[in-house]
Design a protein around this motif. Structure first.
Motif, PDB file in Angstrom:
ATOM      1  N   GLY A 159       0.773  -1.227   0.000  1.00 42.46           N
ATOM      2  CA  GLY A 159       0.000   0.000   0.000  1.00 42.46           C
ATOM      3  C   GLY A 159       0.806   1.278   0.000  1.00 42.46           C
ATOM      4  N   SER A 167      -4.055  10.942   1.277  1.00 38.14           N
ATOM      5  CA  SER A 167      -4.226   9.800   2.178  1.00 38.14           C
ATOM      6  C   SER A 167      -3.676   8.538   1.536  1.00 38.14           C
ATOM      7  CB  SER A 167      -5.702   9.583   2.495  1.00 38.14           C
ATOM      8  OG  SER A 167      -6.250  10.688   3.166  1.00 38.14           O
ATOM      9  N   ARG A 172      -3.596   4.049   2.583  1.00 42.71           N
ATOM     10  CA  ARG A 172      -3.869   2.979   3.537  1.00 42.71           C
ATOM     11  C   ARG A 172      -2.868   1.866   3.330  1.00 42.71           C
ATOM     12  NH1 ARG A 172      -9.080  -0.964   4.666  1.00 42.71           N
ATOM     13  NH2 ARG A 172      -8.346  -1.973   2.754  1.00 42.71           N
ATOM     14  N   SER A 215      -1.518  -1.914   4.335  1.00 41.31           N
ATOM     15  CA  SER A 215      -2.020  -3.193   4.811  1.00 41.31           C
ATOM     16  C   SER A 215      -0.844  -4.080   5.184  1.00 41.31           C
ATOM     17  CB  SER A 215      -2.850  -3.890   3.724  1.00 41.31           C
ATOM     18  OG  SER A 215      -3.966  -3.120   3.356  1.00 41.31           O
ATOM     19  N   PHE A 217      -3.601   9.408  11.756  1.00 43.23           N
ATOM     20  CA  PHE A 217      -3.469   7.999  11.402  1.00 43.23           C
ATOM     21  C   PHE A 217      -4.410   7.162  12.254  1.00 43.23           C
ATOM     22  CE2 PHE A 217       1.267   8.005   9.867  1.00 43.23           C
ATOM     23  CZ  PHE A 217       0.976   9.066   9.008  1.00 43.23           C
ATOM     24  N   THR A 218      -4.886   6.061  11.679  1.00 36.92           N
ATOM     25  CA  THR A 218      -5.740   5.121  12.400  1.00 36.92           C
ATOM     26  C   THR A 218      -5.279   3.701  12.130  1.00 36.92           C
ATOM     27  OG1 THR A 218      -7.649   6.610  12.209  1.00 36.92           O
ATOM     28  CG2 THR A 218      -8.095   4.312  12.778  1.00 36.92           C
ATOM     29  N   SER A 273      -6.054  -0.339  12.558  1.00 36.10           N
ATOM     30  CA  SER A 273      -7.188  -1.242  12.748  1.00 36.10           C
ATOM     31  C   SER A 273      -6.758  -2.642  12.313  1.00 36.10           C
ATOM     32  CB  SER A 273      -8.406  -0.777  11.943  1.00 36.10           C
ATOM     33  OG  SER A 273      -8.117  -0.771  10.549  1.00 36.10           O
ATOM     34  N   TYR A 283      -4.182  -2.782   9.409  1.00 36.32           N
ATOM     35  CA  TYR A 283      -4.184  -1.639   8.498  1.00 36.32           C
ATOM     36  C   TYR A 283      -3.653  -0.399   9.197  1.00 36.32           C
ATOM     37  CZ  TYR A 283      -7.557  -4.715   6.194  1.00 36.32           C
ATOM     38  OH  TYR A 283      -8.189  -5.788   5.604  1.00 36.32           O
ATOM     39  N   LEU A 284      -3.154   0.513   8.383  1.00 36.09           N
ATOM     40  CA  LEU A 284      -2.807   1.841   8.885  1.00 36.09           C
ATOM     41  C   LEU A 284      -3.371   2.848   7.883  1.00 36.09           C
ATOM     42  CD1 LEU A 284      -1.313   3.385  11.140  1.00 36.09           C
ATOM     43  CD2 LEU A 284       0.625   3.562   9.545  1.00 36.09           C
ATOM     44  N   GLN A 285      -4.440   3.506   8.278  1.00 37.45           N
ATOM     45  CA  GLN A 285      -5.025   4.565   7.462  1.00 37.45           C
ATOM     46  C   GLN A 285      -4.304   5.861   7.791  1.00 37.45           C
ATOM     47  OE1 GLN A 285      -7.535   4.487   5.048  1.00 37.45           O
ATOM     48  NE2 GLN A 285      -6.923   6.624   4.716  1.00 37.45           N
ATOM     49  N   ASN A 328      -4.042   9.816   6.945  1.00 34.22           N
ATOM     50  CA  ASN A 328      -4.682  10.986   6.348  1.00 34.22           C
ATOM     51  C   ASN A 328      -3.826  12.229   6.577  1.00 34.22           C
ATOM     52  OD1 ASN A 328      -6.905   9.342   5.695  1.00 34.22           O
ATOM     53  ND2 ASN A 328      -7.924   9.810   7.635  1.00 34.22           N
TER      54      ASN A 328
END
Length: 123
Positions: free
Chosen positions: A8, A17, A19, A21, A68-69, A71, A80-82, A84
């Motif tokens: 990713g 942004s 994401r 994985s 960052f988020t 999940s 995951y690391l989202q 933004n």
């Protein structure tokens, strides 16, 4: 034994942004705390985010909090690391890692590491 494969990464502009994985092998993925770390050129590897095996708790470095988020989907053995509102200072190789015993921000607590994925943010 856990094998981790990140994907990713890429080249984006500031404010964009991405994401990331991280796919894990093995049947006990949910027993591992997972973390994301990054290493910029000429700098030490640093903590970015971590999540408990159950996904019930997360923690972030101050530099990425609110942007960052982290999940996970334990059914898919993936974390995951989202990311933004990316900034040029987020440019680094990003690594995911698995910790057998501790939900931690400390590099030494992680037992398994992926090969990393490059994230480059242009200004």
């Amino acid at each position: 034994q856990v094998q981790l494969v990140e994907s990713g990464g890429g080249l984006v502009q500031a404010g964009d942004s991405l994401r990331l994985s991280c796919a894990a092998s093995g049947r006990t993925f949910s027993s591992y705390a997972m973390g994301w770390f990054r290493q910029a050129p000429g700098k030490e590897r640093e903590f970015v985010a971590a999540i408990r095996g159950s996904g019930s708790s997360t923690t972030y470095a101050d530099s990425v909090k609110d942007r960052f988020t982290i999940s996970r989907d334990n059914a898919k053995n993936t974390v995951y690391l989202q990311m933004n509102s990316l900034k040029p200072e987020d440019t680094a190789v990003y690594y995911c890692a698995a910790a057998s015993f501790r939900y931690s921000t400390i590099i030494g607590d992680y037992d398994y590491w992926g090969q990393g994925t490059q994230v480059t943010v242009s200004s």
